[in-house]
Design a protein around this motif. Structure first.
Motif, PDB file in Angstrom:
ATOM      1  N   SER A 470       0.867  -1.198   0.000  1.00 58.07           N
ATOM      2  CA  SER A 470       0.000   0.000   0.000  1.00 58.07           C
ATOM      3  C   SER A 470       0.894   1.236   0.000  1.00 58.07           C
ATOM      4  O   SER A 470       2.126   1.120   0.055  1.00 58.07           O
ATOM      5  N   LYS A 471       0.276   2.377  -0.039  1.00 58.65           N
ATOM      6  CA  LYS A 471       1.055   3.623  -0.028  1.00 58.65           C
ATOM      7  C   LYS A 471       1.704   3.782   1.352  1.00 58.65           C
ATOM      8  O   LYS A 471       1.035   3.649   2.374  1.00 58.65           O
ATOM      9  N   GLU A 506       8.254  14.440   2.131  1.00 53.90           N
ATOM     10  CA  GLU A 506       7.832  13.057   2.374  1.00 53.90           C
ATOM     11  C   GLU A 506       8.188  12.226   1.149  1.00 53.90           C
ATOM     12  O   GLU A 506       8.210  12.753   0.026  1.00 53.90           O
ATOM     13  N   LEU A 507       8.529  10.928   1.349  1.00 50.62           N
ATOM     14  CA  LEU A 507       8.775  10.053   0.198  1.00 50.62           C
ATOM     15  C   LEU A 507       7.678   8.999   0.164  1.00 50.62           C
ATOM     16  O   LEU A 507       7.552   8.198   1.091  1.00 50.62           O
ATOM     17  N   LEU A 508       6.888   9.047  -0.890  1.00 48.94           N
ATOM     18  CA  LEU A 508       5.767   8.104  -0.975  1.00 48.94           C
ATOM     19  C   LEU A 508       6.179   6.878  -1.797  1.00 48.94           C
ATOM     20  O   LEU A 508       6.566   7.012  -2.964  1.00 48.94           O
ATOM     21  N   THR A 617      18.019  -3.946   0.634  1.00 50.78           N
ATOM     22  CA  THR A 617      17.450  -3.148  -0.452  1.00 50.78           C
ATOM     23  C   THR A 617      15.971  -3.497  -0.597  1.00 50.78           C
ATOM     24  O   THR A 617      15.532  -4.572  -0.189  1.00 50.78           O
ATOM     25  N   LEU A 618      15.237  -2.549  -1.196  1.00 48.69           N
ATOM     26  CA  LEU A 618      13.851  -2.808  -1.599  1.00 48.69           C
ATOM     27  C   LEU A 618      13.681  -2.167  -2.967  1.00 48.69           C
ATOM     28  O   LEU A 618      14.312  -1.137  -3.247  1.00 48.69           O
ATOM     29  N   PRO A 619      12.880  -2.757  -3.818  1.00 47.80           N
ATOM     30  CA  PRO A 619      12.646  -2.083  -5.095  1.00 47.80           C
ATOM     31  C   PRO A 619      11.963  -0.725  -4.845  1.00 47.80           C
ATOM     32  O   PRO A 619      11.057  -0.633  -4.014  1.00 47.80           O
ATOM     33  N   TYR A 620      12.496   0.259  -5.558  1.00 48.56           N
ATOM     34  CA  TYR A 620      11.975   1.613  -5.339  1.00 48.56           C
ATOM     35  C   TYR A 620      10.738   1.803  -6.191  1.00 48.56           C
ATOM     36  O   TYR A 620      10.804   2.146  -7.352  1.00 48.56           O
ATOM     37  N   LYS A 621       9.581   1.526  -5.563  1.00 42.60           N
ATOM     38  CA  LYS A 621       8.319   1.711  -6.285  1.00 42.60           C
ATOM     39  C   LYS A 621       7.674   2.988  -5.758  1.00 42.60           C
ATOM     40  O   LYS A 621       7.177   3.004  -4.628  1.00 42.60           O
ATOM     41  N   ARG A 622       7.775   4.007  -6.595  1.00 41.67           N
ATOM     42  CA  ARG A 622       7.213   5.300  -6.163  1.00 41.67           C
ATOM     43  C   ARG A 622       5.701   5.327  -6.257  1.00 41.67           C
ATOM     44  O   ARG A 622       5.135   4.741  -7.180  1.00 41.67           O
ATOM     45  N   TYR A 623       5.095   5.996  -5.262  1.00 42.26           N
ATOM     46  CA  TYR A 623       3.644   6.171  -5.341  1.00 42.26           C
ATOM     47  C   TYR A 623       3.413   7.464  -6.104  1.00 42.26           C
ATOM     48  O   TYR A 623       3.883   8.527  -5.706  1.00 42.26           O
ATOM     49  N   LEU A 624       2.747   7.355  -7.231  1.00 39.12           N
ATOM     50  CA  LEU A 624       2.592   8.535  -8.080  1.00 39.12           C
ATOM     51  C   LEU A 624       1.291   9.264  -7.765  1.00 39.12           C
ATOM     52  O   LEU A 624       0.212   8.685  -7.845  1.00 39.12           O
ATOM     53  N   THR A 625       1.452  10.548  -7.359  1.00 37.16           N
ATOM     54  CA  THR A 625       0.251  11.350  -7.097  1.00 37.16           C
ATOM     55  C   THR A 625      -0.147  12.052  -8.386  1.00 37.16           C
ATOM     56  O   THR A 625       0.679  12.287  -9.254  1.00 37.16           O
ATOM     57  N   ASP A 626      -1.405  12.373  -8.503  1.00 36.33           N
ATOM     58  CA  ASP A 626      -1.864  13.024  -9.740  1.00 36.33           C
ATOM     59  C   ASP A 626      -1.330  14.448  -9.845  1.00 36.33           C
ATOM     60  O   ASP A 626      -1.198  15.143  -8.884  1.00 36.33           O
TER      61      ASP A 626
END
Ligand code: ADP
Length: 626
Positions: A470-471, A506-508, A617-626
């Motif tokens: 989740s985000k 903040e980093l989402l 490490t974790l894959p860097y999956k960015r949460y994209l805001t509109d």
């Protein structure tokens, strides 16, 4: 060489003796005449000397020419006798001829004069007779020889007319075809050759064309049986000039069976799924099968005439090599699991069996080498050994774990039971009561966390852990963890530092926030546990597609040989860890499982006595805001 004609002449009358002698000498000097005048001298001469001819007077003092004839026939049956008679009648002469005299001459001057001619005629007759006898006996000998061959041959021999009627068969033919001679004599070749055999017509045509033919055919045996045979047939003219056929048939049932057996064995070796090599008695390769060429990657031409590696000195240590030779020379089988090299240089494991092939005298004629690729088997075996060792190790660890865990559970449990008991005391003061309650709460939390870990590891092991992405506000999450630890940190000698990649923003990201928090909490908890003074710093960096988290401390460090092992369940860096620091050895294995489930990796760098840094490490999956 003595070419004289030796003549023994018996006559008691000296004048007559001279008369004969003169008649002969006048004719030729090839005559040698020995004259005797009585029986005793006659017998003596016959016993002691050889003569070509005997001349005898008919009427000798005391006995007659017929007696002389008898004596000569007894003593020297081959020597011809000519009778000379002055008194004898024609009847006596005929009697003498009947008794075996070769001829007779009348004792008149005229007749004696013709004596050499008669002698020559008699001797010529004798020679001719001898020649005839010789030829006859040679003929008889030949006849006997051929008869013996015919009777005893291990070939069935037939004499046939040109159209195939049987004229004669030998006994072996009767045995082979299970027919009597009478049956044969009533039959033709169609009765014992399988006429449906298409080769039959070809052989007949060939024989007619060239006078000779040979080949293989199927023959009838008895009433219902058949057998394969080799046939050789020739035409020859008999005494009357008539063409006849002679037929030789050899039973090749055994040969065919042996050929079939050989063929089967040959195919079995050629198509065998194990590499097979046949060498001569010096170890020089004579044959290799397909499996060998495909396994070793050498073609047939590349190995024929060479020696297999196994025979090369140096491949095996000297001692083993000579032991192998000794075993083989004694005619025994040698076997070993060894490494071999293919043409491309790759090594593989094989089970080699060499067996010497002995002839009837017990001498080694060949060696058969069978090589079984056991690389897979060996790997399987090695894996099994490793699995067994791991199982034993795991067993040891479980025992150690049970000890630890019972200690880990008992300590807080004892404290809970003890303080709960004290709470019942009516005399305790409020401050004390609060202290006891606090101790009970702490111990309960400790207990809870151990039970949680156990449940978590069980869930991981059964593959039931689910990731819920989740985000996640990463900085906020880390700050919360930091604040919690800061609040509970009771060691003033250790500074807790949080290093955020972006402090202002903040980093989402998208991840499972609970799992991520658990990983970090676990690592920070460990860092604080194993650090007496200095600092514990945690944070993250961003590298292209990955987020890289770290937890660094200035604690006791981890020896290099334990860097990987501590991620395994129940493993601790040293046996004393549990007694000094507590813990179950499960935290890192849970963290590792979570990191991997989230798509990352975990590792560490550490120096004993200086400190440790864990990275993941974790894959860097960015949460994209509109
Ligand atoms: P435990 O419950 O024993 O801490 P973990 O799996 O979390 O179990 O850790 C396994 C072992 O790794 C610890 O017992 C300890 O020996 C070693 N270890 C983990 N983190 C550190 C650290 N930061 N510094 C030194 N040793 C550590």
């Amino acid at each position: 060489m003595d070419l004289k004609i030796r003549i023994l002449h018996i006559d008691d009358n000296a004048l007559d003796r001279q008369l004969v002698r003169d008649a002969l000498m006048r004719e030729s000097d090839t005559y040698e005449v020995i004259s005797v005048d009585n029986r005793i001298l006659l017998e003596k001469a016959l016993s002691e000397e050889n003569f070509d001819l005997v001349l005898t007077d008919f009427d000798i003092l005391g006995f007659s020419g017929l007696q002389v004839l008898q004596i000569v026939k007894d003593k020297k049956p081959d020597v011809p006798v000519i009778l000379i008679t002055g008194t004898g009648t024609e009847e006596i002469a005929i009697e003498a001829m009947k008794m075996g005299a070769s001829d007779y001459v009348l004792k008149s001057a005229k007749c004696i004069h013709g004596l050499p001619h008669i002698i020559n005629k008699v001797l010529d007759n004798k020679r001719a007779q001898e020649e005839r006898n010789k030829a006859l006996s040679a003929l008889k000998e030949n006849e006997a020889l051929y008869r013996t061959l015919f009777e005893n041959s291990r070939l069935a021999i037939f004499l046939l007319t040109m159209d195939g009627k049987v004229l004669s068969v030998n006994p072996y033919a009767c045995r082979l075809f299970e027919k009597t001679e009478e049956e044969f004599l009533k039959s033709t070749r169609e009765d014992f050759v399988e006429t449906k055999d298409q080769r039959f017509q070809t052989i007949i045509e060939e024989k007619l064309k060239t006078g000779h033919a040979e080949g293989e055919l199927i023959f009838k045996k008895g009433k219902y049986k058949h057998f394969p045979g080799e046939i050789d047939t020739t035409i020859f003219k008999n005494n009357d000039g008539i063409d006849q056929t002679i037929l030789f048939i050899r039973d090749i049932t055994e040969k065919k069976l042996a050929e079939k057996k050989l063929y089967t064995l040959n195919k079995a070796i050629e198509q065998s799924p194990t590499s097979t090599v046949i060498t001569d008695n010096k170890g020089v390769i004579e044959f290799v099968n397909d499996k060998f060429t495909s396994t070793m990657q050498y073609s047939l031409d590349e190995v024929i005439g060479k020696r297999p590696r196994i025979f090369n000195q140096g491949h095996l240590p000297d001692k083993e090599f000579y032991a192998m030779l000794k075993t083989l020379e004694e005619g025994r089988i040698w076997q070993k699991e060894t490494q071999n090299r293919k043409k491309d240089g790759s090594m593989f494991w094989e089970n080699v069996v060499i067996s010497p092939l002995l002839d009837d005298e017990g001498a080694i004629t060949n060696y058969i080498i069978i090589m079984d690729d056991i690389t897979e088997k060996k790997k399987l075996f090695d894996d099994l050994v490793i699995a067994k060792e791991q199982a034993e190790e795991s067993d040891r660890l479980k025992t150690a774990f049970l000890h630890n865990i019972s200690h880990e559970i008992r300590t807080p449990m004892n404290s809970i039971i003890g303080f709960a008991g004290l709470l019942n005391d009516p005399d305790i003061e409020k401050g004390e009561k609060d202290q006891f309650t606090e101790a009970i709460v702490q111990s309960s939390n400790q207990l809870l966390s151990i039970i949680t870990e156990l449940i978590e590891i069980a869930t991981i092991e059964t593959g039931q852990v689910r990731i819920t992405e989740s985000k996640v506000e990463l900085n906020t999450t880390l700050k919360l963890i930091y604040n919690q630890f800061q609040l509970n940190n009771k060691n003033p000698n250790v500074k807790l530092i949080l290093n955020l990649f972006q402090t202002d923003k903040e980093l989402l990201i998208i991840t499972d926030s609970t799992k991520l928090s658990e990983i970090i909490v676990n690592l920070v908890e460990n860092a604080l546990k194993f650090t007496a003074k200095g600092f514990v710093e945690f944070g993250y960096t961003i590298d292209k597609n990955n987020l890289m988290f770290y937890v660094a401390d200035t604690g006791i460090g981890i020896p290099p040989e334990m860097h990987e092992v501590i991620f395994k369940r129940f493993h601790q860096a040293s046996v004393s860890t549990s007694s000094v620091y507590g813990g179950s050895g499960l935290g890192l294995s849970i963290s590792k499982a979570y990191v991997e489930l989230l798509g990352g990796k975990i590792w560490l760098k550490s120096e004993l006595g200086t400190g440790t840094t864990f990275y993941f490490t974790l894959p860097y999956k960015r949460y994209l805001t509109d």
